[in-house]
Design a protein around this motif. Structure first.
Motif, short mmCIF file in Angstrom:
data_model
loop_
_atom_site.label_atom_id
_atom_site.label_comp_id
_atom_site.label_asym_id
_atom_site.label_seq_id
_atom_site.Cartn_x
_atom_site.Cartn_y
_atom_site.Cartn_z
N SER A 138 0.83 -1.21 0.00
CA SER A 138 0.00 0.00 0.00
C SER A 138 0.86 1.25 0.00
CB SER A 138 -0.92 0.01 1.22
OG SER A 138 -0.16 0.09 2.40
N LEU A 139 0.31 2.31 -0.59
CA LEU A 139 1.02 3.57 -0.69
C LEU A 139 0.58 4.59 0.35
CD1 LEU A 139 0.99 3.90 -4.58
CD2 LEU A 139 2.82 3.03 -3.09
N TRP A 140 -0.53 4.32 1.03
CA TRP A 140 -1.02 5.22 2.07
C TRP A 140 -1.86 4.42 3.06
CZ3 TRP A 140 -2.23 6.47 -3.17
CH2 TRP A 140 -3.47 6.04 -3.61
N GLU A 141 -2.44 5.10 4.02
CA GLU A 141 -3.30 4.42 5.00
C GLU A 141 -4.51 3.84 4.29
OE1 GLU A 141 -4.16 6.50 8.60
OE2 GLU A 141 -2.11 7.24 8.77
N VAL A 142 -4.86 2.62 4.64
CA VAL A 142 -5.93 1.92 3.94
C VAL A 142 -7.13 1.70 4.87
CG1 VAL A 142 -4.37 0.79 2.32
CG2 VAL A 142 -4.90 -0.35 4.47
N ALA A 143 -8.31 1.65 4.25
CA ALA A 143 -9.55 1.40 4.99
C ALA A 143 -9.73 -0.10 5.19
CB ALA A 143 -10.72 1.99 4.22
N ASP A 144 -10.04 -0.51 6.41
CA ASP A 144 -10.16 -1.93 6.74
C ASP A 144 -11.17 -2.66 5.85
OD1 ASP A 144 -8.24 -1.75 8.71
OD2 ASP A 144 -9.69 -1.53 10.33
N GLU A 145 -12.38 -2.11 5.73
CA GLU A 145 -13.43 -2.82 4.97
C GLU A 145 -13.06 -2.93 3.50
OE1 GLU A 145 -18.25 -2.75 4.07
OE2 GLU A 145 -17.33 -1.06 5.12
N ALA A 146 -12.57 -1.86 2.91
CA ALA A 146 -12.18 -1.89 1.50
C ALA A 146 -11.04 -2.88 1.28
CB ALA A 146 -11.78 -0.50 1.03
N THR A 147 -10.09 -2.91 2.21
CA THR A 147 -8.95 -3.83 2.10
C THR A 147 -9.43 -5.28 2.17
OG1 THR A 147 -7.44 -2.21 3.04
CG2 THR A 147 -6.76 -4.51 3.15
N GLN A 148 -10.34 -5.56 3.07
CA GLN A 148 -10.87 -6.93 3.21
C GLN A 148 -11.58 -7.37 1.92
OE1 GLN A 148 -14.51 -7.72 3.87
NE2 GLN A 148 -13.98 -9.86 3.77
N ILE A 149 -12.36 -6.49 1.33
CA ILE A 149 -13.06 -6.81 0.08
C ILE A 149 -12.06 -7.03 -1.05
CG2 ILE A 149 -14.62 -5.88 -1.69
CD1 ILE A 149 -16.07 -4.41 0.68
N LEU A 150 -11.07 -6.15 -1.16
CA LEU A 150 -10.06 -6.27 -2.21
C LEU A 150 -9.29 -7.57 -2.08
CD1 LEU A 150 -8.48 -4.73 -4.55
CD2 LEU A 150 -6.84 -4.16 -2.74
N MET A 151 -8.82 -7.88 -0.88
CA MET A 151 -8.01 -9.08 -0.68
C MET A 151 -8.82 -10.36 -0.91
SD MET A 151 -5.00 -8.10 -0.21
CE MET A 151 -4.20 -6.53 0.09
N THR A 152 -10.05 -10.39 -0.43
CA THR A 152 -10.90 -11.57 -0.65
C THR A 152 -11.12 -11.79 -2.14
OG1 THR A 152 -11.99 -11.24 1.48
CG2 THR A 152 -13.14 -12.61 -0.14
N SER A 153 -11.43 -10.73 -2.86
CA SER A 153 -11.63 -10.84 -4.30
C SER A 153 -10.36 -11.28 -5.00
CB SER A 153 -12.12 -9.49 -4.86
OG SER A 153 -12.29 -9.57 -6.25
N PHE A 154 -9.22 -10.73 -4.60
CA PHE A 154 -7.94 -11.10 -5.20
C PHE A 154 -7.68 -12.60 -5.06
CE2 PHE A 154 -3.31 -11.76 -4.43
CZ PHE A 154 -2.87 -11.58 -5.72
N TYR A 155 -7.84 -13.14 -3.85
CA TYR A 155 -7.58 -14.56 -3.64
C TYR A 155 -8.63 -15.43 -4.34
CZ TYR A 155 -3.78 -13.48 -0.49
OH TYR A 155 -2.59 -13.03 0.02
N ASP A 156 -9.88 -14.99 -4.37
CA ASP A 156 -10.90 -15.72 -5.14
C ASP A 156 -10.48 -15.81 -6.60
OD1 ASP A 156 -12.48 -16.10 -2.89
OD2 ASP A 156 -13.89 -14.48 -3.39
N ASN A 157 -9.98 -14.71 -7.14
CA ASN A 157 -9.55 -14.68 -8.54
C ASN A 157 -8.36 -15.61 -8.78
OD1 ASN A 157 -11.55 -12.80 -9.06
ND2 ASN A 157 -10.18 -11.05 -8.89
N LEU A 158 -7.41 -15.62 -7.85
CA LEU A 158 -6.27 -16.54 -7.97
C LEU A 158 -6.74 -17.99 -7.98
CD1 LEU A 158 -3.44 -15.12 -5.64
CD2 LEU A 158 -3.50 -15.13 -8.14
N LEU A 159 -7.71 -18.30 -7.11
CA LEU A 159 -8.22 -19.67 -7.04
C LEU A 159 -8.96 -20.06 -8.32
CD1 LEU A 159 -9.41 -19.79 -3.32
CD2 LEU A 159 -7.46 -21.00 -4.34
N LEU A 160 -9.45 -19.07 -9.05
CA LEU A 160 -10.10 -19.33 -10.34
C LEU A 160 -9.08 -19.55 -11.46
CD1 LEU A 160 -13.02 -16.73 -10.22
CD2 LEU A 160 -13.20 -19.23 -10.04
N GLY A 161 -7.79 -19.41 -11.14
CA GLY A 161 -6.74 -19.65 -12.11
C GLY A 161 -6.23 -18.41 -12.82
N GLN A 162 -6.66 -17.24 -12.39
CA GLN A 162 -6.18 -16.01 -13.01
C GLN A 162 -4.73 -15.74 -12.60
OE1 GLN A 162 -8.89 -12.80 -12.05
NE2 GLN A 162 -10.68 -13.95 -12.74
#
Length: 196
Positions: A138-162
């Motif tokens: 991260s480049l600055w202070e991050v919001a907890d809820e937005a970070t949780q959504i981003l990270m969950t989506s990122f790992y879901d996408n990796l598990l889909l083979g992206q």
């Protein structure tokens, strides 16, 4: 793995494929260090060589783990005991070859001293010197809820083979669309970057 400095150091020569660290990150400028006498773990010596200057800069960024509060309050830490503060300098001395991706889910993990021609001396430099291939930081202070959504989506996408790049881009797009665009401002979706 336990959330301790020692457990991360124990990964030396046994790095996993992906390492996700969700904690507090820090970066202090030299001026901030001089104003705060509590930061005893930071090297503030003057008149250093180029290599020592890099080490000094790397000691001003890092990650906080269990037990860090004692060190941050200036309490004495028993000799031979980790203080819970893992600096980029310490990370650079760990053997993390084979580590394909480090995800630093914390504030300001992409910050550091900018050295013209040398790049940024911060956590990314420490992890790269240790052998990590790619980092999300991260480049600055991050919001907890937005970070949780981003990270969950990122790992879901990796598990889909992206690929990690596609997975990261798609996670950012997903975050921007959540709740009709509640996180569409770059403050939320652009806080994290992927560095190879």
């Amino acid at each position: 793995m336990q959330a301790t400095e020692s457990s991360l150091k124990a990964l030396s020569a046994h790095a996993p494929h992906i390492l996700h660290i969700a904690t507090h990150g820090f970066y202090f400028t030299e001026k901030q260090v001089k104003r705060q006498n509590v930061l005893k773990f930071i090297n503030t010596d003057a008149g250093l060589t180029a290599a020592e200057t890099e080490d000094k800069a790397l000691s001003r960024s890092g990650l906080l783990f269990a037990g860090a509060n004692s060190a941050l309050r200036g309490l004495d830490i028993p000799l031979g005991t980790d203080d819970g503060i893992l600096t980029a300098k310490e990370i650079s001395q760990i053997d993390l070859r084979g580590l394909d991706l480090v995800v630093l889910s914390a504030c300001k993990t992409g910050n550091g001293d900018i050295n013209q021609g040398e790049g940024v001396f911060g956590l990314q430099r420490g992890f790269k010197k240790a052998g990590a291939q790619s980092l999300i930081m991260s480049l600055w202070e991050v919001a907890d809820e937005a970070t949780q959504i981003l990270m969950t989506s990122f790992y879901d996408n990796l598990l889909l083979g992206q690929s990690r790049h596609t997975a990261f881009h798609n996670a950012q797009q997903h975050l921007r669309a959540v709740d009709g665009g509640r996180f569409n401002h770059p403050q939320f979706w652009a806080a994290f970057v992927l560095l190879d």
